[in-house]
Design an enzyme around this catalytic site. Structure first.
Site, short mmCIF file in Angstrom:
data_model
loop_
_atom_site.label_atom_id
_atom_site.label_comp_id
_atom_site.label_asym_id
_atom_site.label_seq_id
_atom_site.Cartn_x
_atom_site.Cartn_y
_atom_site.Cartn_z
N ARG A 38 68.28 -22.24 15.31
CA ARG A 38 68.30 -23.06 16.52
C ARG A 38 69.73 -23.45 16.90
NH1 ARG A 38 68.01 -25.50 20.28
NH2 ARG A 38 66.51 -27.05 21.04
N TYR A 150 51.00 -32.88 32.30
CA TYR A 150 52.45 -32.69 32.27
C TYR A 150 53.00 -32.33 33.66
CZ TYR A 150 53.27 -32.81 27.20
OH TYR A 150 53.42 -33.21 25.91
#
Ligand code: CP3
Length: 341
Positions: A38, A150
């Site tokens: 990441r 959302y």
């Protein structure tokens, strides 16, 4: 039985030599090898690059040997494909637009499934090559209500104010949006099944906060239409709800093969209330993983005992978080693998 056979049997409602085990959010920031990747790759690049998504999916399997691997992706790939930009802040996802008017709704992109989700198809194919026949591959998508929540609020909303208000003031817009999301979810899950996914899970994370009447009007019809649309595939479908107690019977009426419940409800209570053909998944509290291995073993044994009477998949009631301890995850998986004996 190997892991894949165990997962397929349990998710289909049959009993197994021991429960299959996997953990929601088993790939992610609690793993140093995830954090390392990441550092050099943004989240969406990892999701959309099949080699990276496959690598991240396999990380927990290599370490812990779960019976099933869930594709590394996100429920928000659907709003992303509809043309909404998403980034992650301290408080969670932030969406670039809020779908609160017909104009906003009409500006959403038409999603051509095979084109928009080609990266998903390639990742699932590759995963199946890596993991079959020993380990099951789980595909997933968000449920229409949770995704609509959302897309209307533009962020996580504990009280669901905006989506409730929209459904109340502009029911046609709510139902158009949820219906359009449901069609896209059906297409995305079908694509994953065609690519080789053994089982699929629908995450209705926010629906547990609705009243039962709201759940039956706003969430259930759309989960049900997805499940009906996929019935012909023969693939077991898991429906996940958080705060599942109030809606247990309604959620079971979706036609799902397995209900995934959180720790606000006892497995034995759910078992007693439901048709024994419906398998259960869950529902250990992620906090348990911070306990010493002996306590984890005891709780796992007790949990498995209480699950008797139908198909059962050992899992958490909600996802692992960045603070989850690796040793606790290892002890949990091992305790299930020992058969809870
Ligand atoms: O290992 C797995 O479970 C597979 C991958 C997976 C992710 N998200 C990866 C991810 C799955 C199955 C999801 C589902 C998901 N995403 C849900 C439903 C499950 C649930 O927890 O209720 C929801 C609501 C989301 C939306 C989402 N995506 C949130 C709230 C966040 C940020 C908060 C967090 O937990 O980090 C994301 C980002 C995200 N999705 C990350 C991961 C590994 C972290 C991103 C990073 O590395 O910075």
């Amino acid at each position: 039985m190997n892991g894949r056979e165990r997962m397929l049997a349990a998710a289909g409602g049959r009993t197994t030599d021991r429960p299959p085990v996997w953990l929601m959010r088993q790939a992610g920031r609690y793993l140093p090898e995830y954090r390392k990747l990441r550092e050099t790759h943004p989240f969406w690049e990892m999701v959309k690059t099949p080699d990276l998504a496959v690598e991240v999916t396999l990380q927990p399997i290599r370490r812990f040997g779960m019976d099933a691997a869930i594709l590394f992706s996100d429920i928000l790939t659907i709003p992303d494909a509809m043309g909404i930009d998403i980034h992650f802040s301290e408080e969670g996802p932030v969406l670039s637009r809020q779908i609160t008017s017909q104009t906003e709704y009409r500006s959403l992109k038409e999603v051509e499934i095979s084109e928009a989700f080609d990266y998903v198809r390639r990742a699932v194919c590759k995963l199946c090559c890596e993991l079959h026949p020993h380990t099951a591959v789980i595909g997933f998508a968000g449920a229409p209500f949770t995704l609509a929540a959302y897309m209307v609020a533009g962020k996580p909303s504990q009280d669901l104010d905006q989506i409730r208000m929209l459904a109340d003031k502009e029911p046609d817009l709510y139902h158009a949006l949820a219906g359009r999301i449901a069609d896209t979810v059906t297409g995305l899950l079908r694509l994953q099944i065609e690519a080789g996914a053994d089982v699929v899970q629908i995450f209705d994370t926010w629906a547990g906060r609705l009243s039962e009447d709201e759940y039956r009007r706003l969430a259930l019809p759309y989960s049900r239409s997805i499940i009906e649309g996929l019935r012909g595939t023969g693939v077991p479908i898991i429906l996940y709800l958080r705060n599942s107690g109030t809606h247990l019977d309604a959620a079971a009426a979706s036609g799902c093969h397995t209900l995934s419940i959180d720790s606000t409800l006892e497995i034995a209570t759910a078992r007693a209330r439901l048709n024994p053909k419906i398998a259960l998944q869950g529902n250990f509290d992620p906090d348990l993983l911070h306990q010493p291995p002996e306590i984890i073993r005891q709780k796992v044994r007790a949990g498995i005992r209480s699950s008797r009477g139908g198909g059962y998949i050992a899992n958490l009631g909600q996802g692992l978080n960045p603070q989850s301890p690796i040793d606790g995850v290892a002890a949990f998986v091992q305790a299930v693998q020992e058969g809870g004996a």
